[in-house]
Design a protein around this motif. Structure first.
Motif, mmCIF file in Angstrom:
data_model
loop_
_atom_site.group_PDB
_atom_site.id
_atom_site.type_symbol
_atom_site.label_atom_id
_atom_site.label_comp_id
_atom_site.label_asym_id
_atom_site.label_seq_id
_atom_site.Cartn_x
_atom_site.Cartn_y
_atom_site.Cartn_z
ATOM 1 N N LEU A 43 53.585 -9.731 15.380
ATOM 2 C CA LEU A 43 54.592 -9.990 16.441
ATOM 3 C C LEU A 43 55.699 -9.411 16.160
ATOM 4 N N ILE A 44 56.303 -9.181 14.906
ATOM 5 C CA ILE A 44 57.536 -8.311 14.553
ATOM 6 C C ILE A 44 57.429 -6.902 15.302
ATOM 7 N N GLY A 45 56.212 -6.314 15.188
ATOM 8 C CA GLY A 45 56.084 -4.919 15.560
ATOM 9 C C GLY A 45 55.906 -4.883 17.104
ATOM 10 N N ASN A 89 51.065 -0.532 15.608
ATOM 11 C CA ASN A 89 51.953 -1.464 15.611
ATOM 12 C C ASN A 89 52.292 -1.178 14.127
ATOM 13 N N LEU A 90 53.656 -1.207 13.837
ATOM 14 C CA LEU A 90 54.159 -0.961 12.493
ATOM 15 C C LEU A 90 55.152 -2.129 12.484
ATOM 16 N N ALA A 91 55.290 -2.953 11.345
ATOM 17 C CA ALA A 91 56.090 -3.964 11.148
ATOM 18 C C ALA A 91 56.556 -4.099 9.762
ATOM 19 N N VAL A 92 57.615 -4.161 9.357
ATOM 20 C CA VAL A 92 58.278 -4.591 8.094
ATOM 21 C C VAL A 92 58.841 -6.023 7.935
ATOM 22 N N HIS A 93 58.416 -6.994 7.014
ATOM 23 C CA HIS A 93 59.031 -8.336 7.149
ATOM 24 C C HIS A 93 60.476 -7.982 7.024
ATOM 25 N N PHE A 96 62.452 -7.292 3.823
ATOM 26 C CA PHE A 96 61.844 -6.122 3.040
ATOM 27 C C PHE A 96 62.484 -4.712 3.710
ATOM 28 N N GLN A 97 63.136 -4.773 5.061
ATOM 29 C CA GLN A 97 63.391 -3.529 5.540
ATOM 30 C C GLN A 97 64.427 -2.797 4.936
ATOM 31 N N ARG A 98 64.429 -1.696 5.206
ATOM 32 C CA ARG A 98 65.337 -0.455 4.892
ATOM 33 C C ARG A 98 65.268 -0.336 3.247
ATOM 34 N N LYS A 99 63.942 -0.562 2.758
ATOM 35 C CA LYS A 99 63.836 -0.382 1.387
ATOM 36 C C LYS A 99 62.764 0.892 1.329
ATOM 37 N N GLY A 100 62.401 1.457 2.350
ATOM 38 C CA GLY A 100 61.484 2.755 2.152
ATOM 39 C C GLY A 100 59.961 2.071 2.565
ATOM 40 N N HIS A 101 59.859 1.167 2.735
ATOM 41 C CA HIS A 101 58.192 0.486 3.027
ATOM 42 C C HIS A 101 57.630 1.150 4.434
ATOM 43 N N GLY A 102 58.510 1.100 5.337
ATOM 44 C CA GLY A 102 57.945 1.652 6.567
ATOM 45 C C GLY A 102 57.803 3.231 6.470
ATOM 46 N N ARG A 103 58.349 4.049 5.627
ATOM 47 C CA ARG A 103 58.330 5.546 5.495
ATOM 48 C C ARG A 103 57.059 5.370 4.713
ATOM 49 N N ARG A 104 56.978 4.543 3.567
ATOM 50 C CA ARG A 104 55.610 4.705 2.810
ATOM 51 C C ARG A 104 54.491 4.434 3.447
ATOM 52 N N ARG A 128 67.974 2.467 19.043
ATOM 53 C CA ARG A 128 68.651 3.339 18.003
ATOM 54 C C ARG A 128 67.627 3.463 16.706
ATOM 55 N N GLN A 129 67.330 1.973 16.184
ATOM 56 C CA GLN A 129 66.882 1.850 15.062
ATOM 57 C C GLN A 129 65.590 2.573 14.883
ATOM 58 N N THR A 130 64.691 2.272 15.974
ATOM 59 C CA THR A 130 63.216 2.906 15.750
ATOM 60 C C THR A 130 63.070 4.256 15.987
ATOM 61 N N VAL A 131 64.125 4.923 16.874
ATOM 62 C CA VAL A 131 63.952 6.397 17.148
ATOM 63 C C VAL A 131 64.477 7.060 15.676
ATOM 64 N N SER A 132 65.713 6.482 15.166
ATOM 65 C CA SER A 132 66.223 6.889 13.843
ATOM 66 C C SER A 132 65.044 6.976 12.761
ATOM 67 N N PHE A 133 64.338 5.820 12.944
ATOM 68 C CA PHE A 133 63.303 5.543 11.789
ATOM 69 C C PHE A 133 62.256 6.959 11.874
ATOM 70 N N TYR A 134 61.645 6.887 13.222
ATOM 71 C CA TYR A 134 60.625 7.963 13.715
ATOM 72 C C TYR A 134 61.193 9.414 13.241
ATOM 73 N N GLN A 135 62.489 9.624 13.661
ATOM 74 C CA GLN A 135 62.800 11.053 13.434
ATOM 75 C C GLN A 135 63.175 11.197 11.885
ATOM 76 N N ASN A 136 63.474 10.209 11.200
ATOM 77 C CA ASN A 136 63.620 10.168 9.655
ATOM 78 C C ASN A 136 62.186 10.590 9.077
ATOM 79 N N CYS A 137 61.073 9.995 9.605
ATOM 80 C CA CYS A 137 59.760 10.103 8.928
ATOM 81 C C CYS A 137 59.118 11.365 9.355
HETATM 82 C C1 LIG Z 1 61.239 0.084 12.261
HETATM 83 C C2 LIG Z 1 60.704 -0.417 10.754
HETATM 84 C C3 LIG Z 1 59.120 -0.142 10.676
HETATM 85 C C4 LIG Z 1 61.345 0.519 9.761
HETATM 86 O O1 LIG Z 1 60.589 0.022 8.423
HETATM 87 P P1 LIG Z 1 61.850 0.076 7.137
HETATM 88 O O2 LIG Z 1 60.985 -0.257 5.943
HETATM 89 O O3 LIG Z 1 62.807 -0.895 7.308
HETATM 90 O O4 LIG Z 1 62.368 1.426 7.070
HETATM 91 P P2 LIG Z 1 62.296 2.176 5.940
HETATM 92 O O5 LIG Z 1 63.332 1.831 4.805
HETATM 93 O O6 LIG Z 1 61.218 3.090 5.543
HETATM 94 O O7 LIG Z 1 63.683 3.690 6.582
HETATM 95 C C5 LIG Z 1 63.458 4.947 6.523
HETATM 96 C C6 LIG Z 1 64.484 5.441 7.267
HETATM 97 O O8 LIG Z 1 64.400 5.324 8.698
HETATM 98 C C7 LIG Z 1 65.791 5.216 9.365
HETATM 99 N N1 LIG Z 1 66.034 3.802 9.630
HETATM 100 C C8 LIG Z 1 65.047 2.566 9.089
HETATM 101 N N2 LIG Z 1 65.603 1.434 9.947
HETATM 102 C C9 LIG Z 1 66.628 1.931 10.382
HETATM 103 C C10 LIG Z 1 67.716 0.942 11.250
HETATM 104 N N3 LIG Z 1 67.531 -0.110 11.616
HETATM 105 N N4 LIG Z 1 68.918 1.679 11.756
HETATM 106 C C11 LIG Z 1 68.998 3.247 11.747
HETATM 107 N N5 LIG Z 1 67.964 3.815 10.665
HETATM 108 C C12 LIG Z 1 67.033 3.181 10.303
HETATM 109 C C13 LIG Z 1 66.596 5.540 8.091
HETATM 110 O O9 LIG Z 1 66.970 6.902 8.463
HETATM 111 C C14 LIG Z 1 65.832 5.129 6.765
HETATM 112 O O10 LIG Z 1 66.424 6.129 5.788
HETATM 113 P P3 LIG Z 1 67.584 5.333 4.827
HETATM 114 O O11 LIG Z 1 67.412 4.032 4.637
HETATM 115 O O12 LIG Z 1 67.228 6.255 3.485
HETATM 116 O O13 LIG Z 1 68.643 5.823 5.763
HETATM 117 C C15 LIG Z 1 61.065 -1.875 10.458
HETATM 118 O O14 LIG Z 1 62.467 -1.776 10.439
HETATM 119 C C16 LIG Z 1 60.638 -2.893 11.379
HETATM 120 O O15 LIG Z 1 59.451 -3.368 11.129
HETATM 121 N N6 LIG Z 1 61.230 -3.041 12.576
HETATM 122 C C17 LIG Z 1 60.852 -4.134 13.425
HETATM 123 C C18 LIG Z 1 59.581 -3.567 14.211
HETATM 124 C C19 LIG Z 1 59.630 -2.329 14.939
HETATM 125 O O16 LIG Z 1 60.701 -2.012 15.448
HETATM 126 N N7 LIG Z 1 58.387 -1.536 14.618
HETATM 127 C C20 LIG Z 1 58.433 -0.118 14.988
HETATM 128 C C21 LIG Z 1 58.144 0.003 16.538
HETATM 129 S S1 LIG Z 1 56.386 -0.533 16.694
#
Ligand SMILES: CC(C)(COP(=O)(O)OP(=O)(O)OC[C@H]1O[C@@H](n2cnc3c(N)ncnc32)[C@H](O)[C@@H]1OP(=O)(O)O)[C@@H](O)C(=O)NCCC(=O)NCCS
Length: 178
Positions: A43-45, A89-93, A96-104, A128-137
């Motif tokens: 439900l977070i995702g 669906n992709l969700a990090v608790h 534990f967010q912003r520690k590289g787990h989503g990217r992993r 902004r946050q999800t777009v930034s995440f996907y671009q980073n990945c």
């Molecule tokens: C989006 C999500 C999956 C990212 O997972 P995460 O483990 O927190 O992200 P990571 O630590 O792997 O981040 C990798 C990079 O993505 C970008 N990023 C991640 N979260 C970000 C945020 N909140 N704002 C801006 N950039 C972000 C950064 O560039 C980050 O690298 P950095 O930390 O070295 O700057 C997680 O925040 C989440 O579960 N969010 C809620 C649910 C969601 O939105 N799911 C995705 C859509 S289905």
């Protein structure tokens, strides 16, 4: 004979966990039964359960656990045909967010599926946050489905302080390492 079986089980576990090591005891495991036990994370995702029900049964699911076997992230992917795998669906608790787990998790999915699929597709709200995440990945913009959130969700989905309207799709090639 028994020792052999244990060795095989240990080998299978190592194959699934990929990056597991003493220094990094994070494990990623497939979930084939009891997927709904992870509903709080799912439900977070995707915050509407009826939308999760559309893909959970046909999807393949993975859970990431820390060294205490606490689930810290989940992912669900579906086979969309023509070599395309979709991340539904992709969700990090939040703890534990912003520690590289989503990217992993993305790296694990690409490694796991790279011989069966060429493209990983991910749809998300225009925030902004999800777009930034996907671009980073390593994902690049693919296309937009206008009004997806307005049509399919029974309540406004608020991210970054605004109600989501369109579903924005990003894609990356499985073989592109990150
Ligand atoms: C989006 C999500 C999956 C990212 O997972 P995460 O483990 O927190 O992200 P990571 O630590 O792997 O981040 C990798 C990079 O993505 C970008 N990023 C991640 N979260 C970000 C945020 N909140 N704002 C801006 N950039 C972000 C950064 O560039 C980050 O690298 P950095 O930390 O070295 O700057 C997680 O925040 C989440 O579960 N969010 C809620 C649910 C969601 O939105 N799911 C995705 C859509 S289905």
């Amino acid at each position: 004979m028994k020792e052999n079986t244990c060795r095989q089980a240990a080998k299978r576990l190592t194959e699934y966990t990929g990056q597991e090591s003493e220094a990094n005891p994070i494990r990623i495991l497939p979930v084939t039964t009891g997927k709904k036990l992870y509903l709080p994370l799912l439900l977070i995702g995707d915050e509407q359960e009826s939308m999760i029900d559309r893909y959970l049964d046909r999807g393949e699911m993975f859970v990431m656990q820390d060294q205490t076997a606490t689930p810290i992230a989940v992912a669900v992917v579906t086979d969309e045909g023509d070599g395309t795998l979709e991340l539904k669906n992709l969700a990090v608790h939040p703890h534990f967010q912003r520690k590289g787990h989503g990217r992993r998790m993305i790296a694990h999915l690409c490694e796991h599926y790279k011989h069966r699929f060429h493209t990983l597709l991910a749809g998300t709200g225009d925030s902004r946050q999800t777009v930034s995440f996907y671009q980073n990945c390593g994902f690049a913009y693919s296309h937009t489905v206008p009004g997806f959130f307005l049509k399919n969700y029974d309540h406004p989905i608020i991210e970054d302080g605004k109600a989501l309207k369109d579903m924005v799709y990003f894609k990356r090639r499985m073989a592109d390492g990150r």
